[in-house]
Design a protein around this motif. Sequence first.
Motif, mmCIF file in Angstrom:
data_model
loop_
_atom_site.group_PDB
_atom_site.id
_atom_site.type_symbol
_atom_site.label_atom_id
_atom_site.label_comp_id
_atom_site.label_asym_id
_atom_site.label_seq_id
_atom_site.Cartn_x
_atom_site.Cartn_y
_atom_site.Cartn_z
ATOM 1 N N LEU A 44 7.318 6.179 2.442
ATOM 2 C CA LEU A 44 7.762 7.061 3.504
ATOM 3 C C LEU A 44 9.088 6.528 4.027
ATOM 4 O O LEU A 44 9.202 5.335 4.315
ATOM 5 C CB LEU A 44 6.722 7.070 4.623
ATOM 6 N N PRO A 45 10.123 7.386 4.143
ATOM 7 C CA PRO A 45 11.422 6.897 4.621
ATOM 8 C C PRO A 45 11.320 6.324 6.028
ATOM 9 O O PRO A 45 10.518 6.798 6.831
ATOM 10 C CB PRO A 45 12.305 8.154 4.631
ATOM 11 N N PRO A 46 12.127 5.304 6.350
ATOM 12 C CA PRO A 46 12.124 4.763 7.702
ATOM 13 C C PRO A 46 12.474 5.860 8.700
ATOM 14 O O PRO A 46 13.280 6.735 8.424
ATOM 15 C CB PRO A 46 13.227 3.697 7.681
ATOM 16 N N LEU A 47 11.856 5.813 9.861
ATOM 17 C CA LEU A 47 12.094 6.766 10.942
ATOM 18 C C LEU A 47 11.751 8.205 10.555
ATOM 19 O O LEU A 47 12.250 9.146 11.163
ATOM 20 C CB LEU A 47 13.540 6.680 11.429
ATOM 21 N N ALA A 48 10.897 8.383 9.554
ATOM 22 C CA ALA A 48 10.531 9.739 9.124
ATOM 23 C C ALA A 48 9.589 10.413 10.112
ATOM 24 O O ALA A 48 9.522 11.628 10.152
ATOM 25 C CB ALA A 48 9.887 9.687 7.744
ATOM 26 N N LEU A 49 8.866 9.624 10.885
ATOM 27 C CA LEU A 49 7.909 10.187 11.829
ATOM 28 C C LEU A 49 8.428 10.052 13.252
ATOM 29 O O LEU A 49 8.988 9.019 13.619
ATOM 30 C CB LEU A 49 6.564 9.477 11.694
ATOM 31 N N PRO A 50 8.255 11.081 14.059
ATOM 32 C CA PRO A 50 8.770 11.042 15.427
ATOM 33 C C PRO A 50 7.955 10.112 16.326
ATOM 34 O O PRO A 50 6.771 9.886 16.063
ATOM 35 C CB PRO A 50 8.653 12.485 15.896
ATOM 36 N N PRO A 51 8.584 9.613 17.387
ATOM 37 C CA PRO A 51 7.817 8.842 18.372
ATOM 38 C C PRO A 51 6.738 9.746 18.972
ATOM 39 O O PRO A 51 6.906 10.953 19.050
ATOM 40 C CB PRO A 51 8.855 8.484 19.438
ATOM 41 N N GLY A 52 5.639 9.171 19.378
ATOM 42 C CA GLY A 52 4.548 9.957 19.951
ATOM 43 C C GLY A 52 3.393 10.143 18.987
ATOM 44 O O GLY A 52 2.333 10.610 19.380
ATOM 45 N N LEU A 53 3.608 9.785 17.720
ATOM 46 C CA LEU A 53 2.500 9.834 16.769
ATOM 47 C C LEU A 53 1.748 8.509 16.836
ATOM 48 O O LEU A 53 2.352 7.441 16.839
ATOM 49 C CB LEU A 53 2.998 10.069 15.344
ATOM 50 N N VAL A 54 0.425 8.613 16.888
ATOM 51 C CA VAL A 54 -0.427 7.442 17.010
ATOM 52 C C VAL A 54 -1.313 7.372 15.769
ATOM 53 O O VAL A 54 -1.895 8.392 15.365
ATOM 54 C CB VAL A 54 -1.299 7.553 18.279
ATOM 55 N N ALA A 55 -1.419 6.195 15.173
ATOM 56 C CA ALA A 55 -2.281 6.039 13.993
ATOM 57 C C ALA A 55 -3.710 6.442 14.344
ATOM 58 O O ALA A 55 -4.193 6.179 15.457
ATOM 59 C CB ALA A 55 -2.238 4.598 13.503
ATOM 60 N N CYS A 56 -4.382 7.088 13.390
ATOM 61 C CA CYS A 56 -5.754 7.548 13.612
ATOM 62 C C CYS A 56 -6.480 7.614 12.266
ATOM 63 O O CYS A 56 -5.921 7.255 11.235
ATOM 64 C CB CYS A 56 -5.745 8.909 14.308
ATOM 65 N N ASP A 57 -7.706 8.150 12.301
ATOM 66 C CA ASP A 57 -8.490 8.246 11.069
ATOM 67 C C ASP A 57 -8.228 9.529 10.282
ATOM 68 O O ASP A 57 -8.713 9.683 9.166
ATOM 69 C CB ASP A 57 -9.978 8.105 11.365
ATOM 70 N N GLY A 58 -7.484 10.472 10.863
ATOM 71 C CA GLY A 58 -7.149 11.704 10.152
ATOM 72 C C GLY A 58 -8.239 12.752 10.127
ATOM 73 O O GLY A 58 -8.153 13.719 9.386
#
Length: 113
Positions: A44-58
């Motif tokens: 996954l490219p660096p900084l591809a995901l915006p701030p505010g996303l929290v790791a979870c189980d999906g």
Amino acid sequence: MRFRAQGRDPALGLDCVGVVAVALARAGAEVPLPRDYRLRRGTLPPLALPPGLVACDGAAPGDVLLLRVSPAQLHLAVRTERGLLHADAAAGRVVERPGESPWPLVAAWRWGG
């Protein structure tokens, strides 16, 4: 909605990154999209995901899923109540696939904004 490589506009077509970007934007996220990314590199490219996303189980509807389609290719999707929403290049459109993902889950995030 049709599939389009590097697609970001639902009126013109979306790829898997576009599907996730549109879903997150509709949830209120500011989504900076990397240019010239390639999920086929297997990372996954660096900084591809915006701030505010929290790791979870999906497991919850709306969760963003990072899936491994092959050893060198990643794919993004959004969990729905019935399965997952993703851009299917072979079908030529964005589809909701019922049930569990046929691909291994690499990581998942939930919008916490």
